[in-house]
Design a protein around this motif. Structure first.
Motif, PDB file in Angstrom:
ATOM      1  N   LYS A   1       0.842  -1.201   0.000  1.00 19.07           N
ATOM      2  CA  LYS A   1       0.000   0.000   0.000  1.00 19.07           C
ATOM      3  C   LYS A   1       0.876   1.250   0.000  1.00 19.07           C
ATOM      4  O   LYS A   1       2.019   1.225   0.456  1.00 19.07           O
ATOM      5  N   VAL A   2       0.307   2.327  -0.516  1.00 17.53           N
ATOM      6  CA  VAL A   2       1.020   3.602  -0.582  1.00 17.53           C
ATOM      7  C   VAL A   2       0.911   4.314   0.763  1.00 17.53           C
ATOM      8  O   VAL A   2      -0.185   4.449   1.321  1.00 17.53           O
ATOM      9  N   VAL A   3       2.045   4.752   1.283  1.00 16.47           N
ATOM     10  CA  VAL A   3       2.058   5.595   2.483  1.00 16.47           C
ATOM     11  C   VAL A   3       1.890   7.055   2.061  1.00 16.47           C
ATOM     12  O   VAL A   3       1.133   7.819   2.667  1.00 16.47           O
ATOM     13  N   GLY A   4       2.580   7.450   0.986  1.00 18.81           N
ATOM     14  CA  GLY A   4       2.462   8.820   0.475  1.00 18.81           C
ATOM     15  C   GLY A   4       3.264   8.989  -0.796  1.00 18.81           C
ATOM     16  O   GLY A   4       4.186   8.217  -1.069  1.00 18.81           O
ATOM     17  N   VAL A   5       2.893   9.989  -1.590  1.00 18.40           N
ATOM     18  CA  VAL A   5       3.637  10.347  -2.797  1.00 18.40           C
ATOM     19  C   VAL A   5       4.000  11.817  -2.667  1.00 18.40           C
ATOM     20  O   VAL A   5       3.116  12.667  -2.474  1.00 18.40           O
ATOM     21  N   TYR A   6       5.294  12.127  -2.761  1.00 24.46           N
ATOM     22  CA  TYR A   6       5.772  13.472  -2.440  1.00 24.46           C
ATOM     23  C   TYR A   6       6.522  14.083  -3.615  1.00 24.46           C
ATOM     24  O   TYR A   6       7.292  13.407  -4.298  1.00 24.46           O
ATOM     25  N   ASP A   7       6.301  15.368  -3.815  1.00 26.53           N
ATOM     26  CA  ASP A   7       6.948  16.125  -4.887  1.00 26.53           C
ATOM     27  C   ASP A   7       8.102  16.908  -4.289  1.00 26.53           C
ATOM     28  O   ASP A   7       7.909  17.859  -3.529  1.00 26.53           O
ATOM     29  N   LYS A   8       9.333  16.472  -4.618  1.00 25.54           N
ATOM     30  CA  LYS A   8      10.523  17.110  -4.062  1.00 25.54           C
ATOM     31  C   LYS A   8      11.131  18.134  -5.023  1.00 25.54           C
ATOM     32  O   LYS A   8      12.265  18.570  -4.832  1.00 25.54           O
ATOM     33  N   GLY A   9      10.385  18.499  -6.072  1.00 27.27           N
ATOM     34  CA  GLY A   9      10.893  19.484  -7.031  1.00 27.27           C
ATOM     35  C   GLY A   9      11.656  18.827  -8.156  1.00 27.27           C
ATOM     36  O   GLY A   9      11.161  18.698  -9.273  1.00 27.27           O
ATOM     37  N   LYS A  10      12.884  18.362  -7.842  1.00 30.86           N
ATOM     38  CA  LYS A  10      13.697  17.712  -8.879  1.00 30.86           C
ATOM     39  C   LYS A  10      13.427  16.214  -8.966  1.00 30.86           C
ATOM     40  O   LYS A  10      13.939  15.535  -9.858  1.00 30.86           O
ATOM     41  N   ALA A  11      12.657  15.701  -8.045  1.00 30.01           N
ATOM     42  CA  ALA A  11      12.326  14.272  -8.035  1.00 30.01           C
ATOM     43  C   ALA A  11      10.986  14.083  -7.338  1.00 30.01           C
ATOM     44  O   ALA A  11      10.488  14.986  -6.655  1.00 30.01           O
ATOM     45  N   SER A  12      10.407  12.910  -7.525  1.00 29.22           N
ATOM     46  CA  SER A  12       9.235  12.520  -6.757  1.00 29.22           C
ATOM     47  C   SER A  12       9.585  11.296  -5.919  1.00 29.22           C
ATOM     48  O   SER A  12      10.410  10.470  -6.331  1.00 29.22           O
ATOM     49  N   VAL A  13       8.971  11.202  -4.762  1.00 30.62           N
ATOM     50  CA  VAL A  13       9.214  10.083  -3.858  1.00 30.62           C
ATOM     51  C   VAL A  13       7.905   9.340  -3.636  1.00 30.62           C
ATOM     52  O   VAL A  13       6.886   9.956  -3.296  1.00 30.62           O
ATOM     53  N   VAL A  14       7.945   8.033  -3.853  1.00 29.54           N
ATOM     54  CA  VAL A  14       6.796   7.186  -3.556  1.00 29.54           C
ATOM     55  C   VAL A  14       7.169   6.311  -2.359  1.00 29.54           C
ATOM     56  O   VAL A  14       8.127   5.529  -2.428  1.00 29.54           O
ATOM     57  N   GLU A  15       6.443   6.484  -1.257  1.00 29.55           N
ATOM     58  CA  GLU A  15       6.701   5.696  -0.052  1.00 29.55           C
ATOM     59  C   GLU A  15       5.623   4.625   0.069  1.00 29.55           C
ATOM     60  O   GLU A  15       4.432   4.923  -0.022  1.00 29.55           O
ATOM     61  N   THR A  16       6.064   3.387   0.242  1.00 32.30           N
ATOM     62  CA  THR A  16       5.119   2.277   0.323  1.00 32.30           C
ATOM     63  C   THR A  16       5.400   1.431   1.555  1.00 32.30           C
ATOM     64  O   THR A  16       6.503   1.459   2.117  1.00 32.30           O
ATOM     65  N   GLU A  17       4.385   0.662   1.949  1.00 30.21           N
ATOM     66  CA  GLU A  17       4.573  -0.347   2.996  1.00 30.21           C
ATOM     67  C   GLU A  17       4.139  -1.690   2.429  1.00 30.21           C
ATOM     68  O   GLU A  17       3.016  -1.835   1.944  1.00 30.21           O
ATOM     69  N   GLN A  18       5.064  -2.654   2.474  1.00 29.69           N
ATOM     70  CA  GLN A  18       4.791  -3.988   1.946  1.00 29.69           C
ATOM     71  C   GLN A  18       4.859  -4.996   3.084  1.00 29.69           C
ATOM     72  O   GLN A  18       5.762  -4.927   3.919  1.00 29.69           O
ATOM     73  N   THR A  19       3.900  -5.899   3.105  1.00 25.66           N
ATOM     74  CA  THR A  19       3.905  -6.948   4.119  1.00 25.66           C
ATOM     75  C   THR A  19       3.864  -8.307   3.435  1.00 25.66           C
ATOM     76  O   THR A  19       3.257  -8.465   2.373  1.00 25.66           O
ATOM     77  N   VAL A  20       4.563  -9.277   4.034  1.00 19.46           N
ATOM     78  CA  VAL A  20       4.504 -10.663   3.573  1.00 19.46           C
ATOM     79  C   VAL A  20       3.592 -11.408   4.540  1.00 19.46           C
ATOM     80  O   VAL A  20       3.828 -11.426   5.754  1.00 19.46           O
ATOM     81  N   VAL A  21       2.534 -11.996   3.976  1.00 16.71           N
ATOM     82  CA  VAL A  21       1.448 -12.562   4.783  1.00 16.71           C
ATOM     83  C   VAL A  21       1.186 -14.008   4.366  1.00 16.71           C
ATOM     84  O   VAL A  21       1.193 -14.334   3.175  1.00 16.71           O
ATOM     85  N   ASP A  22       0.967 -14.872   5.357  1.00 15.88           N
ATOM     86  CA  ASP A  22       0.466 -16.217   5.084  1.00 15.88           C
ATOM     87  C   ASP A  22      -1.002 -16.069   4.704  1.00 15.88           C
ATOM     88  O   ASP A  22      -1.830 -15.659   5.523  1.00 15.88           O
ATOM     89  N   LYS A  23      -1.315 -16.373   3.458  1.00 19.32           N
ATOM     90  CA  LYS A  23      -2.650 -16.084   2.926  1.00 19.32           C
ATOM     91  C   LYS A  23      -3.740 -16.819   3.693  1.00 19.32           C
ATOM     92  O   LYS A  23      -4.838 -16.304   3.905  1.00 19.32           O
TER      93      LYS A  23
END
Length: 306
Positions: free
Chosen positions: A115-137
């Motif tokens: 899932k996305v934590v946030g998407v940030y505009d740093k001017g010269k770049a963009s940052v996509v912060e995510t959280e990933q979990t490994v789950v026993d389905k």
């Protein structure tokens, strides 16, 4: 957190691994013959190195080589531009381990939730912060969580939020490190590490790195990151994966094939649920910092030797 893309969930993806994948990973990040429980499948304590889940978003269920660029075209995130995966570098990664993975996923079903934590505009770049979990389905049990940020170089300026400042974990001032470790990379270090499933051409052939301003091939930031995780656990946790709870670092500058990496580590004495905070910094032979903001939570066993 609000803002464009925040809390957006990508479709869950199946992940799988074999014992051979676990052995290869440990080999590629510097496990030694003194740690046969990571390198020999018949060892009575055979175990997965605890940061192995970091490779699963790249590998998924594949055993064959994959097309990195095609796979990097992630599902679009609502409210933000489509970023070019050919100009992306890692920003920072943090893993929290709740339960050790089995040495193979055979007979079980695991999935990667992202899932996305946030998407940030740093001017010269963009940052996509995510959280990933490994789950026993089937049981729903969460084995680990990885929070990461991807820097999309030259792809900012779209009017998004700048995002929060990230906390800093500098090493203690005016105090010698409690342990120092060196890793000598070779011109093939990245070629081995990429076989884990991270097939970005940036780490195999000079052309992408020249286009991005690196001058040629650079070693995976996650090689340095995983190598430092191995160092921390070996130095303070007796190489026992049960002594590993959290690990994070920021990718400060690229590592070139053949660089010598020196990691300095400090115990802080701060203990959380029996795990002591360790801070570290990794530099190359010129003294340039390649991993900053290094912090781990390790159940310390004995004193590390310099």
């Amino acid at each position: 957190m609000s803002g464009p893309g925040a809390a957006h969930e990508f479709p869950a993806k199946e992940v799988s691994w074999l014992k051979r994948d676990v052995l290869l990973f440990a080999n590629s990040i510097g496990a030694t013959s003194k740690e046969l429980h990571f390198l020999f499948e018949l060892h009575p304590n055979f175990a997965v190195f605890p940061t192995y889940p970091i490779i699963l978003p790249f590998k998924l269920t594949d055993q064959e080589v994959t097309d990195f660029y095609a796979r990097s075209k992630a599902s679009p995130i609502p409210g933000v531009p489509a970023f070019d995966p050919k100009r992306v570098v890692d920003g920072q990664r943090k893993i929290t381990v709740f339960k050790q993975l089995p040495t193979t996923s055979a007979g079980r079903k695991f999935e990667l939730r992202n899932k996305v934590v946030g998407v940030y505009d740093k001017g010269k770049a963009s940052v996509v912060e995510t959280e990933q979990t490994v789950v026993d389905k089937e049981s729903g049990e969460v084995y680990c969580s990885v929070v990461g940020s991807a820097f999309y170089v030259g792809q900012g300026g779209w009017g998004g939020p700048k995002g929060p400042a990230t906390p800093n974990y500098p090493p203690p001032k005016d105090r010698k490190p409690d342990a120092v470790r060196e890793v000598q990379t070779t011109t093939e270090t990245a070629q081995l590490y990429r076989l884990n499933g991270d097939y970005n051409p940036l780490h195999a052939t000079p052309e992408p790195g020249r286009k991005m301003g690196f001058g040629g091939i650079i070693i995976h930031g996650l090689f340095s990151w995983n190598s430092a995780a191995h160092i921390v656990l070996e130095a303070f946790g007796n190489s026992d994966p049960a002594n590993f709870r959290e690990f994070q670092a920021r990718f400060a500058s690229p590592v070139k094939p053949g660089d010598r990496l020196v990691t300095e580590l400090w115990r802080t004495g701060e203990v959380v649920d029996g795990f002591e905070e360790i801070r570290f910094v990794t530099k190359n032979q010129t003294g340039a910092v390649v991993l900053s903001n290094g912090r781990a939570l390790i159940r310390v066993k004995g004193g590390a030797k310099l």
